[in-house]
Design a protein around this motif. Sequence first.
Motif, short mmCIF file in Angstrom:
data_model
loop_
_atom_site.label_atom_id
_atom_site.label_comp_id
_atom_site.label_asym_id
_atom_site.label_seq_id
_atom_site.Cartn_x
_atom_site.Cartn_y
_atom_site.Cartn_z
N ALA A 31 0.88 -1.13 -0.11
CA ALA A 31 0.14 -0.01 -0.12
C ALA A 31 0.70 1.31 -0.06
O ALA A 31 0.58 2.23 -0.74
CB ALA A 31 -0.86 -0.04 1.22
N LEU A 32 1.98 1.34 0.81
CA LEU A 32 2.92 2.45 0.73
C LEU A 32 3.79 2.76 -0.54
O LEU A 32 3.56 3.69 -1.03
CB LEU A 32 3.88 2.22 1.93
CG LEU A 32 3.32 2.36 3.29
CD1 LEU A 32 4.52 2.02 4.15
CD2 LEU A 32 2.96 3.66 3.59
N GLN A 37 4.10 6.71 -5.51
CA GLN A 37 4.04 7.47 -6.88
C GLN A 37 2.72 7.16 -7.34
O GLN A 37 2.09 6.20 -7.25
CB GLN A 37 5.02 6.84 -7.60
CG GLN A 37 5.37 7.39 -9.11
CD GLN A 37 6.40 6.62 -9.83
OE1 GLN A 37 7.16 5.75 -9.17
NE2 GLN A 37 6.55 6.99 -10.90
N PHE A 38 2.17 8.11 -8.18
CA PHE A 38 1.07 8.35 -8.96
C PHE A 38 1.17 7.83 -10.27
O PHE A 38 1.96 8.27 -11.04
CB PHE A 38 0.19 9.77 -9.28
CG PHE A 38 -0.97 9.70 -9.76
CD1 PHE A 38 -2.37 9.14 -9.37
CD2 PHE A 38 -0.91 10.23 -11.09
CE1 PHE A 38 -3.35 9.22 -9.92
CE2 PHE A 38 -2.09 10.29 -11.87
CZ PHE A 38 -3.11 9.88 -11.48
N PRO A 41 -4.07 6.61 -15.41
CA PRO A 41 -4.65 5.34 -15.54
C PRO A 41 -4.36 4.70 -17.13
O PRO A 41 -4.33 3.64 -17.09
CB PRO A 41 -6.20 5.81 -15.63
CG PRO A 41 -6.09 6.93 -14.64
CD PRO A 41 -4.82 7.58 -14.87
N SER A 42 -4.12 5.61 -18.08
CA SER A 42 -3.63 5.14 -19.34
C SER A 42 -2.28 4.50 -19.12
O SER A 42 -2.27 3.18 -19.76
CB SER A 42 -3.27 6.03 -20.24
OG SER A 42 -2.47 7.14 -19.80
N VAL A 43 -1.48 4.59 -18.37
CA VAL A 43 -0.08 3.94 -17.97
C VAL A 43 -0.35 2.46 -17.35
O VAL A 43 0.14 1.48 -17.90
CB VAL A 43 1.00 4.60 -17.14
CG1 VAL A 43 2.10 3.76 -16.78
CG2 VAL A 43 1.21 5.86 -17.76
#
Length: 64
Positions: A31-32, A37-38, A41-43
Amino acid sequence: MLIIPIKEGENIDRALKRYKRKFDKTGTKRALQTRKQFDKPSVIKRAQVQKAQYIQNLRDQENF
């Protein structure tokens, strides 16, 4: 918070091993890492498609 009860006369290495096992099972580390890092959604979708293509390629080679 993880609580690991230590029995009387128990080796500290054994208690640490139980702690690490319990920590891994809770999924806290995963979870961490995902929050660190974000990812767009396309990636994420592209990675899933590439993985599916790779698996399909392996299955196709297995059938020959």
